[in-house]
Design a protein around this motif. Structure first.
Motif, PDB file in Angstrom:
ATOM      1  N   GLU A 163       0.881  -1.354  -0.043  1.00 50.13           N
ATOM      2  CA  GLU A 163       0.023   0.040   0.242  1.00 50.13           C
ATOM      3  C   GLU A 163       0.929   1.132  -0.041  1.00 50.13           C
ATOM      4  OE1 GLU A 163      -3.097   1.136   3.230  1.00 50.13           O
ATOM      5  OE2 GLU A 163      -3.839  -0.441   1.950  1.00 50.13           O
ATOM      6  N   GLY A 164       0.601   2.174  -0.890  1.00 48.19           N
ATOM      7  CA  GLY A 164       1.204   3.408  -0.936  1.00 48.19           C
ATOM      8  C   GLY A 164       2.411   3.211  -2.000  1.00 48.19           C
ATOM      9  N   GLN A 165       2.837   2.113  -2.219  1.00 51.05           N
ATOM     10  CA  GLN A 165       4.089   1.981  -3.397  1.00 51.05           C
ATOM     11  C   GLN A 165       3.793   2.286  -4.710  1.00 51.05           C
ATOM     12  OE1 GLN A 165       5.906  -1.874  -3.278  1.00 51.05           O
ATOM     13  NE2 GLN A 165       7.199  -1.590  -4.762  1.00 51.05           N
ATOM     14  N   ARG A 166       4.551   3.067  -5.507  1.00 53.57           N
ATOM     15  CA  ARG A 166       4.558   3.461  -6.720  1.00 53.57           C
ATOM     16  C   ARG A 166       5.544   2.760  -7.574  1.00 53.57           C
ATOM     17  NH1 ARG A 166       6.600   6.517 -10.665  1.00 53.57           N
ATOM     18  NH2 ARG A 166       5.000   7.660 -12.090  1.00 53.57           N
ATOM     19  N   VAL A 167       5.144   2.216  -8.875  1.00 54.86           N
ATOM     20  CA  VAL A 167       6.112   1.505  -9.781  1.00 54.86           C
ATOM     21  C   VAL A 167       5.965   2.135 -11.035  1.00 54.86           C
ATOM     22  CG1 VAL A 167       6.585  -0.741 -10.926  1.00 54.86           C
ATOM     23  CG2 VAL A 167       5.917  -0.818  -8.542  1.00 54.86           C
ATOM     24  N   GLU A 168       7.028   2.370 -11.594  1.00 57.80           N
ATOM     25  CA  GLU A 168       7.230   2.889 -13.070  1.00 57.80           C
ATOM     26  C   GLU A 168       6.501   2.006 -14.022  1.00 57.80           C
ATOM     27  OE1 GLU A 168       8.311   5.761 -14.008  1.00 57.80           O
ATOM     28  OE2 GLU A 168       8.606   6.170 -11.780  1.00 57.80           O
ATOM     29  N   VAL A 169       5.835   2.288 -15.029  1.00 61.13           N
ATOM     30  CA  VAL A 169       5.278   1.424 -16.020  1.00 61.13           C
ATOM     31  C   VAL A 169       6.104   1.931 -17.335  1.00 61.13           C
ATOM     32  CG1 VAL A 169       3.187   0.815 -17.331  1.00 61.13           C
ATOM     33  CG2 VAL A 169       2.937   1.406 -15.081  1.00 61.13           C
ATOM     34  N   ASP A 170       6.120   3.205 -17.632  1.00 66.10           N
ATOM     35  CA  ASP A 170       6.961   3.462 -18.925  1.00 66.10           C
ATOM     36  C   ASP A 170       6.685   2.896 -20.230  1.00 66.10           C
ATOM     37  OD1 ASP A 170       8.268   5.212 -17.239  1.00 66.10           O
ATOM     38  OD2 ASP A 170       9.915   4.095 -16.802  1.00 66.10           O
TER      39      ASP A 170
END
Length: 145
Positions: free
Chosen positions: A86-93
């Motif tokens: 929860e709260g984590q962000r991951v690049e998709v690009d």
């Protein structure tokens, strides 16, 4: 069950802005997003990043991946899934054409069917946030045009 008391207003507040950590992170992410969006070309949208606003299991992590309407995996690029708290962000690009339908899935291992975690449609060449929401989890996908 969603922890709506904690996150009820978060989804509405998040519609206008993707959050980044620190001023340097915001600048670098903004530059990367703009460069990626320009590289996509006409008729496409740059998928910037996905953030876990509410994971399926409280206090746990979801192992997620994104596929398009043809079943082609969009994210992550080099693994079966990405484990998100929860709260984590991951690049998709990733650039996708306007009209693409995206589905978020939760990987449950080789012996169980994967969990469908929501759908997002890319309707136009515009900067927006889309949400994957299955009633038990909530993820925000940032798109830059």
């Amino acid at each position: 069950m969603r922890k709506s008391s904690m996150f009820g207003g978060l989804a509405a507040a998040a519609v206008g802005v993707m959050a980044f950590t620190g001023p340097a992170g915001a600048q670098a992410a903004s530059e990367t997003g703009e460069a990626g969006a320009l590289a996509c070309g006409r008729g496409k949208v740059f998928l910037d990043g996905i953030r876990a606003l509410d994971v399926l299991e409280e206090g746990e992590r979801d192992e997620v991946y994104i596929r398009n309407q043809n079943g082609v995996k969009i994210c992550p690029k080099t693994a079966d899934y990405v484990s998100m708290a929860e709260g984590q962000r991951v690049e998709v690009d990733k650039c996708v054409p306007v009209g693409t339908t995206l589905r978020l899935w939760g990987d449950d291992g080789p012996l169980n069917p994967d969990d469908f975690m929501g759908i997002a449609r890319v309707f136009s060449e515009s900067t927006a946030n889309k949400f994957f929401d299955n009633g038990s989890s909530l993820y925000r996908l940032g798109m830059v045009a």
